[in-house]
Design an enzyme around this catalytic site. Structure first.
Site, PDB file in Angstrom:
ATOM      1  NE  ARG A 254     -10.322   0.686   0.480  1.00 48.53           N
ATOM      2  CZ  ARG A 254     -10.898   0.799  -0.724  1.00 48.53           C
ATOM      3  NH1 ARG A 254     -11.122  -0.262  -1.471  1.00 48.53           N
ATOM      4  NH2 ARG A 254     -11.253   1.987  -1.166  1.00 48.53           N
TER       5      ARG A 254
ATOM      6  NE  ARG B   7     -11.280   6.060  -5.036  1.00 47.54           N
ATOM      7  CZ  ARG B   7     -10.939   6.106  -3.745  1.00 47.54           C
ATOM      8  NH1 ARG B   7     -10.825   7.262  -3.136  1.00 47.54           N
ATOM      9  NH2 ARG B   7     -10.735   5.004  -3.062  1.00 47.54           N
TER      10      ARG B   7
ATOM     11  NE  ARG C 279      -7.624   3.358  -4.168  1.00 52.07           N
ATOM     12  CZ  ARG C 279      -7.768   3.924  -2.981  1.00 52.07           C
ATOM     13  NH1 ARG C 279      -7.732   5.228  -2.855  1.00 52.07           N
ATOM     14  NH2 ARG C 279      -7.957   3.184  -1.910  1.00 52.07           N
TER      15      ARG C 279
ATOM     16  CE  LYS D 263      -9.587   8.578   4.826  1.00 54.87           C
ATOM     17  NZ  LYS D 263     -10.542   7.501   4.537  1.00 54.87           N
TER      18      LYS D 263
ATOM     19  NE  ARG E  84      -6.947   2.802   7.191  1.00 51.57           N
ATOM     20  CZ  ARG E  84      -6.839   3.551   6.083  1.00 51.57           C
ATOM     21  NH1 ARG E  84      -5.886   4.417   5.956  1.00 51.57           N
ATOM     22  NH2 ARG E  84      -7.710   3.424   5.131  1.00 51.57           N
TER      23      ARG E  84
HETATM   24  P1  ADP Z   1      -9.341   4.282   1.851  1.00 49.76           P
HETATM   25  O1  ADP Z   1      -9.784   5.714   1.943  1.00 49.76           O
HETATM   26  O2  ADP Z   1     -10.081   3.513   0.823  1.00 49.76           O
HETATM   27  O3  ADP Z   1      -9.291   3.593   3.170  1.00 49.76           O
HETATM   28  P2  ADP Z   1      -6.460   4.770   1.766  1.00 49.76           P
HETATM   29  O4  ADP Z   1      -5.810   5.392   0.595  1.00 49.76           O
HETATM   30  O5  ADP Z   1      -6.510   5.555   3.019  1.00 49.76           O
HETATM   31  O6  ADP Z   1      -7.876   4.305   1.247  1.00 49.76           O
HETATM   32  O7  ADP Z   1      -5.739   3.377   2.100  1.00 49.76           O
HETATM   33  C1  ADP Z   1      -5.613   2.375   1.111  1.00 49.76           C
HETATM   34  C2  ADP Z   1      -5.016   1.106   1.716  1.00 49.76           C
HETATM   35  O8  ADP Z   1      -3.680   1.366   2.201  1.00 49.76           O
HETATM   36  C3  ADP Z   1      -5.758   0.533   2.925  1.00 49.76           C
HETATM   37  O9  ADP Z   1      -6.856  -0.260   2.533  1.00 49.76           O
HETATM   38  C4  ADP Z   1      -4.630  -0.283   3.600  1.00 49.76           C
HETATM   39  O10 ADP Z   1      -4.379  -1.475   2.909  1.00 49.76           O
HETATM   40  C5  ADP Z   1      -3.413   0.610   3.403  1.00 49.76           C
HETATM   41  N1  ADP Z   1      -3.244   1.559   4.535  1.00 49.76           N
HETATM   42  C6  ADP Z   1      -3.330   2.922   4.448  1.00 49.76           C
HETATM   43  N2  ADP Z   1      -3.124   3.490   5.648  1.00 49.76           N
HETATM   44  C7  ADP Z   1      -2.909   2.479   6.536  1.00 49.76           C
HETATM   45  C8  ADP Z   1      -2.663   2.413   7.930  1.00 49.76           C
HETATM   46  N3  ADP Z   1      -2.614   3.521   8.685  1.00 49.76           N
HETATM   47  N4  ADP Z   1      -2.499   1.203   8.498  1.00 49.76           N
HETATM   48  C9  ADP Z   1      -2.558   0.083   7.763  1.00 49.76           C
HETATM   49  N5  ADP Z   1      -2.814   0.060   6.445  1.00 49.76           N
HETATM   50  C10 ADP Z   1      -2.978   1.235   5.824  1.00 49.76           C
END
Ligand code: ADP
Length: 195
Positions: free
Chosen positions: A145, A128, A134, A14, A89
């Protein structure tokens, strides 16, 4: 003026594709994951509040996430459109975003869904982890996740499908191949770079 979401399981690429879409359409990307990670790295109050949750791969409470997105969307650069990456989400976040946009007389134009096989994604994320370090890219955290995504976020896709906003794009292939599919899907919706 284009208001878009990009959704897909962790590791679907993404962030990479979001950067291309934003450059192409000249709108800002708003990635909640990036915002949380930046706050954690800088040790802000918000960062301290969410660090354990994010490291563990759980979702930050809706209240906190919604407030953060509201602040960001009300900045001037988001007036002319945006691409939200990683938000909404949860059903509560969808309802909140709908209300927020409606209060400004706006609505979403399309939702890009990157589709990919979970095992391939685990492989990519492990890679990654080696490159970017990370904290939430251990195999256990990745699988967690993905499970959270399937349980909490996958059901939202039906909402967007019912609204006829969903653009499904195959997320496997090179960055250029996937980007080309996204560009074509946007174009079929009448969304293209301003001349
Ligand atoms: P990934 O693509 O691995 O899901 P992101 O960078 O989108 O990674 O998100 C990393 C973390 O940030 C998530 O696992 C969560 O803990 C938090 N997070 C991101 N966006 C949201 C959201 N919309 N609602 C709740 N938690 C979020």
């Amino acid at each position: 003026m284009t208001r878009l979401l990009i959704v897909g399981p962790p590791g679907a690429g993404k962030g990479t594709q979001a950067a291309r879409v934003c450059e192409y359409l000249d709108v800002p990307t708003i990635s909640t994951g990036d915002i949380f990670r930046r706050n954690i790295a800088e040790g802000t109050e918000l960062g301290k509040q969410v660090k354990a949750i994010v490291d563990n791969g759980d979702y930050v409470p809706d209240e906190l996430t919604n407030a953060l997105v509201k602040d960001r969307l009300e900045q001037a650069d988001a007036d002319g459109g945006f691409l939200l990456d990683g938000y909404p989400r949860t059903p509560d976040q969808v309802a909140y975003l709908d209300g927020l946009l409606a209060s400004h007389g706006h609505s979403l134009d399309a939702v890009l869904q990157l589709v990919a096989d979970p095992e391939e994604l685990v492989r990519r994320l492990r890679q990654r982890a080696g490159e970017q370090g990370r904290a939430d890219d251990s195999e256990e955290a990745i699988r967690h996740r993905q499970a959270v995504y399937q349980r909490e976020t996958q059901p939202l896709l039906e909402i967007f499908r019912d609204r006829e906003l969903l653009l499904r794009v195959d997320g496997l292939g090179t960055v250029d191949e996937v980007w080309e599919r996204i560009r074509a899907a946007l174009s079929a919706r009448g969304i293209a770079r301003a001349a």
